[in-house]
Scaffold this active site. Structure first.
Site, short mmCIF file in Angstrom:
data_model
loop_
_atom_site.label_atom_id
_atom_site.label_comp_id
_atom_site.label_asym_id
_atom_site.label_seq_id
_atom_site.Cartn_x
_atom_site.Cartn_y
_atom_site.Cartn_z
N LYS A 147 17.39 -59.82 -59.93
CA LYS A 147 16.39 -59.54 -60.99
C LYS A 147 16.94 -59.96 -62.36
O LYS A 147 17.56 -61.02 -62.46
CB LYS A 147 15.97 -58.07 -60.93
CG LYS A 147 15.54 -57.65 -59.52
CD LYS A 147 14.89 -56.31 -59.45
CE LYS A 147 14.52 -56.00 -58.01
NZ LYS A 147 13.77 -54.77 -57.85
N ASN B 280 18.57 -59.72 -54.48
CA ASN B 280 17.70 -60.08 -55.62
C ASN B 280 18.29 -59.43 -56.87
O ASN B 280 18.17 -58.23 -57.06
CB ASN B 280 16.28 -59.57 -55.33
CG ASN B 280 15.35 -59.76 -56.50
OD1 ASN B 280 15.68 -60.45 -57.47
ND2 ASN B 280 14.18 -59.14 -56.43
P1 PGA Z 1 15.62 -52.22 -54.71
O1 PGA Z 1 14.77 -53.54 -54.99
O2 PGA Z 1 16.54 -52.51 -53.56
O3 PGA Z 1 16.36 -51.96 -56.00
O4 PGA Z 1 14.65 -51.12 -54.38
C1 PGA Z 1 14.29 -54.31 -53.92
C2 PGA Z 1 13.52 -55.49 -54.43
O5 PGA Z 1 12.84 -55.37 -55.45
O6 PGA Z 1 13.56 -56.59 -53.84
#
Ligand code: PGA
Length: 266
Positions: free
Chosen positions: A18, A16
């Site tokens: 983001k 992901n």
């Molecule tokens: P992270 O995010 O691996 O940076 O903790 C996971 C997610 O939000 O899917």
């Protein structure tokens, strides 16, 4: 905790991205690095979820290769006067997967279980794979409310799902306090909650169909800890944020997951 069974669902590592990276060139470079790593094994499904603006250039670069593509959200209506939205129909046919109900959308866009369930129903009806995210917040975790909170989110967010959707349904258990914090959940906690997720899915669509649903763990997963999740019997892979933005680290995670599954298959 029971040991890893001799059979497993096919694992998924979902990156992901983001609101990253900032340019199309950087997105394509990251996709290329992941494509190279994913091609060295055939045990693990690897998918990336870039921002909407980079989906087309990344799709172009991933075409014909082993890495799948997904979006980070979609709307429940197919078309109309909905400024800023992208529908499941628009993704259908070329962007086959979508993340829905991520805790950051629940937090910053105020998404509710009911809205997530409408999105999931629309995505599945359009032929997409839906990764539906659930997970308790820190104060709920500290108050011992993880199980009722997560079971309630699963019931609410999957209200429109039917048994036939199960091969394209993924549920990601992501404790909110573990996301982006470096405070990954204890595997025992993750195991118990993922088992509850599957039991709750079984109440909704039946035991047989629930066995086809992939359940992921997410929250500060990295190359050093991914193995401790993917070896859990209820864990069918991970949803990865920060570590999926580093091609080297995500590649190491693909290799570790493939090694766990390769060992199971022997
Ligand atoms: P992270 O995010 O691996 O940076 O903790 C996971 C997610 O939000 O899917």
């Amino acid at each position: 905790m029971p040991s890893t069974p001799g059979w497993r669902r096919r694992p998924l590592l979902a990156g992901n991205w983001k609101l990253n990276p900032l340019t199309a060139a950087a997105a394509v470079e990251l996709a290329e690095g992941i494509r190279a790593a994913a091609g060295t094994q055939d045990q693990v499904d690897v998918k990336v979820y870039p921002p909407f603006t980079w989906l087309l250039p990344v799709a172009d670069r991933l075409a014909g290769g082993p890495v799948g593509l997904g979006a980070q959200d979609c709307f429940w209506e197919p078309s109309g006067a909905y400024t800023g939205e992208i529908s499941a129909q628009m993704l259908s046919g070329w962007c086959p997967s979508v993340i829905l109900g991520h805790s950051e959308r629940r937090q910053y866009q105020g998404e509710t279980d009911e809205q997530v369930s409408r999105k999931a129903a629309a995505a599945l009806a359009a032929g997409l794979e839906a990764i539906v995210c659930v997970g308790e917040r820190a104060e709920q975790h500290d108050a011992g409310e993880t199980e009722p909170v997560v079971a309630g989110q699963v019931r609410g967010s999957l209200a429109g799902v039917v048994a036939d959707d199960s091969p394209r349904l993924v549920v990601a258990y992501e404790p909110v306090w573990a996301i982006g914090t470096g405070r990954n959940a204890d595997p025992e906690h993750a195991y118990r909650t993922m088992r509850l997720v599957r039991q709750t899915v079984a109440e909704l669509i039946g035991e047989g169909a629930a066995q086809r649903v992939r359940v992921l763990y997410g929250g500060s997963v990295n190359a050093a800890n991914v193995e401790s999740y993917v070896e859990l019997p209820e864990c069918d892979g991970c949803l990865v944020g920060g570590a999926s933005l580093k091609a080297d680290e995500f590649s190491a995670m693909i290799a570790s997951t493939a090694a766990v599954y390769g060992a199971v298959a022997q």
